[in-house]
Design a protein around this motif. Structure first.
Motif, short mmCIF file in Angstrom:
data_model
loop_
_atom_site.label_atom_id
_atom_site.label_comp_id
_atom_site.label_asym_id
_atom_site.label_seq_id
_atom_site.Cartn_x
_atom_site.Cartn_y
_atom_site.Cartn_z
N THR A 104 0.83 -1.20 0.00
CA THR A 104 0.00 0.00 0.00
C THR A 104 0.87 1.25 0.00
O THR A 104 1.75 1.40 0.85
N ALA A 105 0.61 2.13 -0.96
CA ALA A 105 1.34 3.40 -1.06
C ALA A 105 0.33 4.54 -1.14
O ALA A 105 -0.81 4.35 -1.58
N THR A 106 0.74 5.70 -0.71
CA THR A 106 -0.13 6.88 -0.76
C THR A 106 0.06 7.62 -2.07
O THR A 106 1.19 7.98 -2.44
N ALA A 112 2.16 7.60 -7.32
CA ALA A 112 2.37 6.57 -6.30
C ALA A 112 3.37 5.59 -6.91
O ALA A 112 3.34 5.33 -8.12
N ASP A 168 -4.68 6.21 -0.10
CA ASP A 168 -3.88 4.98 -0.11
C ASP A 168 -4.41 4.01 -1.17
O ASP A 168 -5.62 3.77 -1.27
N THR A 209 3.91 8.09 2.42
CA THR A 209 3.19 6.96 2.99
C THR A 209 3.62 6.70 4.42
O THR A 209 4.81 6.65 4.71
#
Length: 220
Positions: A104-106, A112, A168, A209
């Motif tokens: 999971t990345a912001t 992203a 996210d 993130t």
């Protein structure tokens, strides 16, 4: 370069408060047993005085609340100590490039990015990005199909051509070759630029993130 990050275990000693709590708990159990026996064996023709009964109930409630209060305070103290130790460790990462074992990345500032690793050569690599609700927002393929580590950047454009909002997003990687599926892992890499406590846990801000300190797998 440090390839593995392991938290140092801190020795724990039993405090006076913990000993007092155990003693109080033992007294509480004894008190409850005696009170129950007293009620069970009272003379039906001469029952316990109402005032005395009420006083004993008040004592019962007081001891119970004290036990619960002590247990709650011990949890708060333990959490505060753990957070303090973790924060000290987190501060040491600031300004360094770290990798975190999370898919999971912001998405922020128009991008992203993720890293994905393949355990073998693949014939095809399919990429899927989902939002926090698990809804697919983008699918595509990668021409980086060789064994090893690769990077993918996403500009936030959906399959319909729209742009997603900041938030996210999670990358899923499915790699295959003639023999079947090729094992793949996903992580993020970036510079740790801040550390803070969120929901009782210490997190590092890696790029944009926030990731738990426990997920940091590499530092350079």
């Amino acid at each position: 370069m440090v390839d593995a990050v392991t938290a140092n275990a801190q020795p724990q000693t039993q405090t006076t408060a913990a000993k007092d709590t155990k003693s109080l708990a033992a007294n509480y159990e004894t008190f409850l047993s005696l009170l129950t026996a007293q009620i069970r064996n009272q003379d039906p023709l001469s029952p316990m005085d109402t005032t005395e009964w009420t006083n004993q109930l008040v004592q019962y409630s007081s001891v119970e609340q004290q036990l619960k209060g002590n247990a709650y305070l011990e949890k708060i103290a333990a959490a505060a100590g753990a957070a303090g130790n973790s924060m000290d460790a987190a501060v040491n990462y600031i300004g360094k490039t770290v990798s975190a074992a999370t898919a999971t990345a912001t998405f922020a500032n128009g991008q992203a990015a993720w890293d994905y690793g393949l355990e073998g050569d693949a014939a095809a690599v399919n990429l899927t990005v989902v939002d926090k609700n698990g809804t697919v927002v983008w699918t595509g393929t990668s021409d980086q199909t060789g064994k090893g580590s690769h990077t993918v950047a996403w500009d936030g454009e959906t399959a319909s051509g729209n742009k997603v909002t900041s938030g996210d997003y999670t990358l899923k990687v499915k790699a295959t070759n003639a023999a079947g599926d090729v094992a793949a892992s996903v992580s993020i890499t970036g510079i740790a630029n801040a550390a803070e406590v969120r929901d009782g846990a210490v997190v590092l801000k890696v790029g944009g993130t926030y990731v738990p300190l426990s997920l940091i797998s590499k530092v350079s």
